[in-house]
Write a protein that holds these residues in place. Sequence first.
Motif, PDB file in Angstrom:
ATOM      1  N   ILE A 183       7.059  -9.532  -1.740  1.00  0.00           N
ATOM      2  CA  ILE A 183       7.283  -8.478  -1.561  1.00  0.00           C
ATOM      3  C   ILE A 183       8.515  -8.274  -0.632  1.00  0.00           C
ATOM      4  O   ILE A 183       8.426  -8.943   0.523  1.00  0.00           O
ATOM      5  CB  ILE A 183       6.135  -7.664  -0.871  1.00  0.00           C
ATOM      6  CG1 ILE A 183       4.913  -7.547  -2.158  1.00  0.00           C
ATOM      7  CG2 ILE A 183       6.551  -6.198  -0.493  1.00  0.00           C
ATOM      8  CD1 ILE A 183       3.803  -6.784  -1.675  1.00  0.00           C
ATOM      9  N   GLU A 195       3.941 -11.146  -9.040  1.00  0.00           N
ATOM     10  CA  GLU A 195       4.906 -11.006  -8.137  1.00  0.00           C
ATOM     11  C   GLU A 195       5.099 -12.310  -7.394  1.00  0.00           C
ATOM     12  O   GLU A 195       4.176 -12.961  -7.218  1.00  0.00           O
ATOM     13  CB  GLU A 195       4.569  -9.959  -6.989  1.00  0.00           C
ATOM     14  CG  GLU A 195       3.560 -10.227  -6.114  1.00  0.00           C
ATOM     15  CD  GLU A 195       3.215  -9.137  -5.002  1.00  0.00           C
ATOM     16  OE1 GLU A 195       3.422  -8.060  -5.460  1.00  0.00           O
ATOM     17  OE2 GLU A 195       2.822  -9.258  -4.032  1.00  0.00           O
ATOM     18  N   PRO A 241       7.903  -4.989  -4.355  1.00  0.00           N
ATOM     19  CA  PRO A 241       7.350  -6.257  -5.070  1.00  0.00           C
ATOM     20  C   PRO A 241       8.409  -6.715  -5.870  1.00  0.00           C
ATOM     21  O   PRO A 241       9.425  -6.212  -6.473  1.00  0.00           O
ATOM     22  CB  PRO A 241       6.272  -5.648  -5.786  1.00  0.00           C
ATOM     23  CG  PRO A 241       5.879  -4.431  -4.895  1.00  0.00           C
ATOM     24  CD  PRO A 241       6.979  -3.890  -4.329  1.00  0.00           C
ATOM     25  N   VAL A 242       8.664  -8.391  -5.943  1.00  0.00           N
ATOM     26  CA  VAL A 242       9.465  -8.844  -6.675  1.00  0.00           C
ATOM     27  C   VAL A 242       8.962  -9.689  -7.769  1.00  0.00           C
ATOM     28  O   VAL A 242       7.989 -10.476  -7.722  1.00  0.00           O
ATOM     29  CB  VAL A 242      10.390  -9.919  -5.772  1.00  0.00           C
ATOM     30  CG1 VAL A 242      11.439 -10.598  -6.754  1.00  0.00           C
ATOM     31  CG2 VAL A 242      11.181  -9.047  -4.976  1.00  0.00           C
ATOM     32  N   GLY A 243       9.369  -9.279  -9.171  1.00  0.00           N
ATOM     33  CA  GLY A 243       8.689  -9.865 -10.307  1.00  0.00           C
ATOM     34  C   GLY A 243       9.728 -10.565 -10.890  1.00  0.00           C
ATOM     35  O   GLY A 243      10.730 -11.366 -10.291  1.00  0.00           O
ATOM     36  N   ASP A 257       2.092  -3.220  -4.817  1.00  0.00           N
ATOM     37  CA  ASP A 257       1.952  -4.854  -5.192  1.00  0.00           C
ATOM     38  C   ASP A 257       2.331  -4.774  -6.559  1.00  0.00           C
ATOM     39  O   ASP A 257       2.537  -3.693  -7.341  1.00  0.00           O
ATOM     40  CB  ASP A 257       0.235  -4.654  -5.319  1.00  0.00           C
ATOM     41  CG  ASP A 257      -0.091  -5.910  -6.162  1.00  0.00           C
ATOM     42  OD1 ASP A 257      -0.637  -6.930  -5.637  1.00  0.00           O
ATOM     43  OD2 ASP A 257      -0.566  -5.730  -7.441  1.00  0.00           O
ATOM     44  N   GLY A 258       2.764  -5.873  -6.910  1.00  0.00           N
ATOM     45  CA  GLY A 258       3.565  -6.288  -8.500  1.00  0.00           C
ATOM     46  C   GLY A 258       2.550  -5.894  -9.555  1.00  0.00           C
ATOM     47  O   GLY A 258       2.990  -5.271 -10.527  1.00  0.00           O
ATOM     48  N   LEU A 269       4.774  -4.971 -12.718  1.00  0.00           N
ATOM     49  CA  LEU A 269       5.583  -6.064 -12.865  1.00  0.00           C
ATOM     50  C   LEU A 269       4.914  -7.484 -13.601  1.00  0.00           C
ATOM     51  O   LEU A 269       5.638  -8.332 -13.758  1.00  0.00           O
ATOM     52  CB  LEU A 269       6.100  -6.483 -11.517  1.00  0.00           C
ATOM     53  CG  LEU A 269       6.740  -5.418 -10.769  1.00  0.00           C
ATOM     54  CD1 LEU A 269       7.343  -6.011  -9.236  1.00  0.00           C
ATOM     55  CD2 LEU A 269       7.870  -4.864 -11.395  1.00  0.00           C
TER      56      LEU A 269
END
Lengths: 416, 416
Positions: free
Chosen positions: A385, A382, A395-397, A373-374, A379
């Motif tokens: 994901i 997010e 996870p993409v932040g 999880d972000g 991060l």
Amino acid sequence: MDIESYMNAVGQRAREVSRLVARADSQTKNRALLNIAAAIRKNSAAILAANQRDIDRSAGLEPAMIDRLALSEKSVGLMAEGVEQVASLPDPVGEIGEMKYRPSGIQVGRMRVPLGVVGIIYESRPNVTADAAALCLKAGNACILRGGSEAIESNRAIAALIHEGLSSAGLPAHAVQVVDTTDRAAVGRLITMREYVDVIVPRGGKGLISRLLAESRVPMIQHLEGNCHVYLDESADAQKALKIVENAKTQRYGTCNTAESLLVARPAAARLLPPVAAMLTARGVEIRACAGTRALVSAAVPATGEDYAAEFLAPVISVKIVAGLDEAIDHINAYGSHHTDAIVTEDYSNALRFLREVDSASVMVNASTRFADGFEYGLGAEIGISTDRLHARGPVGLEGLTSQKWIVLGTGQVRE
Amino acid sequence: MDIESYMNAVGQRAREVSRLVARADSQTKNRALLNIAAAIRKNSAAILAANQRDIDRSAGLEPAMIDRLALSEKSVGLMAEGVEQVASLPDPVGEIGEMKYRPSGIQVGRMRVPLGVVGIIYESRPNVTADAAALCLKAGNACILRGGSEAIESNRAIAALIHEGLSSAGLPAHAVQVVDTTDRAAVGRLITMREYVDVIVPRGGKGLISRLLAESRVPMIQHLEGNCHVYLDESADAQKALKIVENAKTQRYGTCNTAESLLVARPAAARLLPPVAAMLTARGVEIRACAGTRALVSAAVPATGEDYAAEFLAPVISVKIVAGLDEAIDHINAYGSHHTDAIVTEDYSNALRFLREVDSASVMVNASTRFADGFEYGLGAEIGISTDRLHARGPVGLEGLTSQKWIVLGTGQVRE
């Protein structure tokens, strides 16, 4: 209206303003974010009224969907809080990596830069409108948001406040555009206009995403399903195994980082499985298992091949006894969705091999898959994901919403 | 033969062996690379004979193409050397980034991992077969190579030696597969089989790449054209300006990092342009320019809008006088190809603004655009130069052929 030309206009505006957003300094972006949060708090009544109109219109929908659609005083407050959190995150744009001198005398390094125009396609939850807009803005991207038709009134109301916040900070309102039509053709155009859109981030069910994948002409940061595994190695500590399986499977059933499959090393099955199975059964989790497991666990029912590939998102788990680490890794790489998988072990070499050889976006040792999880990874927030391999995994932040360009500092050098 | 099922078999084999290649340790991969280099040196006669058969068959082709196709003792030696160089590079796979402790007690970081299966599509030059195979292998990827039909005999001969090197190091020969058909349908299948191919790296002319872009269903690390600019700022040092324009434009005409367009700040035009133009004219470079330039440079002919957008790859350059930095940046972002652009300046603020605001894969201050190159940047070797925004921008080396997954080390933590 003519969807094609409407979407082209949206795309053109996004492309135009993307340069201004990319150049905006941190102060300006943060001021806009705080203005947006304030506007959301101040106008929660208007948001809730719009949301009520969406709910009234959606009488036909299944309860789960209405549940995702419905906003409350509390959730509107959390929406504003989320935007404030993004404002408090460090600005990734312009960050310069280590500059190295090369034999030629030039100094070479990389600078973090926005992606340009980001298209977000999502379902029900109107709070995504604020979350996604905030993250894209902070990362210096213009964005085009396409929410579910069932939430269009809520999204419109939130968009109006976002525009207010952007303008009052001196940023173009079109930095964040909400597609203002429920016509599905708009999505078809959004995912094919490469000239205006640099990346698509889909957020929603597997159905939505595989449909988009099939038709998209724009690069996607996709988020497919999460068929996450917990593997109990021969040397697993029984207490850790019990706690981790309990948390990974039963803390929440509907999330993509919830464990859907349990693997146990044969030599440890008799020691580890009965207590774990008892805990799962006590919590009302259905166990679909191999014959070996069923011999140890009376409550277990037979598992099919589909069960091992399934993302149940429900109080159901598939269980399989494997010979050991090799079979576990092969099973996870074959049946898993490359999302998040964990090993419980006290064996150093097996821990390292699992980390190296399991081909998933997140690989864990002695920790619950729920940590994927972000926020848990630090991060801050997010946008999704990713189960993709390129650019961003897991996870993409803010960093995942940016890229890096090369910068070269010289003093008149030329190439020999 | 049935291309569809042939390509499916190729893809399936690549997917199968990709796991073994991903797990191979540095020693094994380097041994394979050195074996391949040795095999190439030992069998250069066989390679040259196959290459001669290609050349005989290609009588019809234009000289430039034959020139790219033709191998020599020397170029075969360089091919082997290139492979040895890749062996000497550090292995990116398994590299673990800074592991940070999170409040929950877990330790989170990232591990560099292969992309999986890489498809390379290229024209004429048979040496790409060895270069690309070496880079993909070192990065832990299986690869599928599709060279030009005119070079198929050469590529076949090189592939046989690559397989020999792989096998003698205990790696599966199918880690590198050369598509053994000249049927164009093979490319069509290669760029659409998402289930087997993780990324496509096209290397070739603009025509090839835009065709692939239009049809690809697999993510691409594309390399479009290079319309590179040199901007002479008001404060530019005349000597640096002269040296940098000379090198950027005239060192080589056919490369993508060659300058195709020259911009000059109006206040400095009379001081900087005449000597630069004289140098260009003396080297036989045609100058296509705006009216202001033509007033200062008698040899200049009028430029059209197309000239400012063109990648000439020839002794031709477009020249434009601009008001100053803002117009220069806008012009470059509008007419350029986001490849590589340089400013010549002694002004600190203008240098920083150019670095930040020019939206190109490589942005330079007081250095020749010709430095945009994997070796010059210290990547050791490059598979191509990306003009994409996602994943990798600019020269793509081993790092660009890998990705990162998250790893989490716990001691039994569960999520609250």
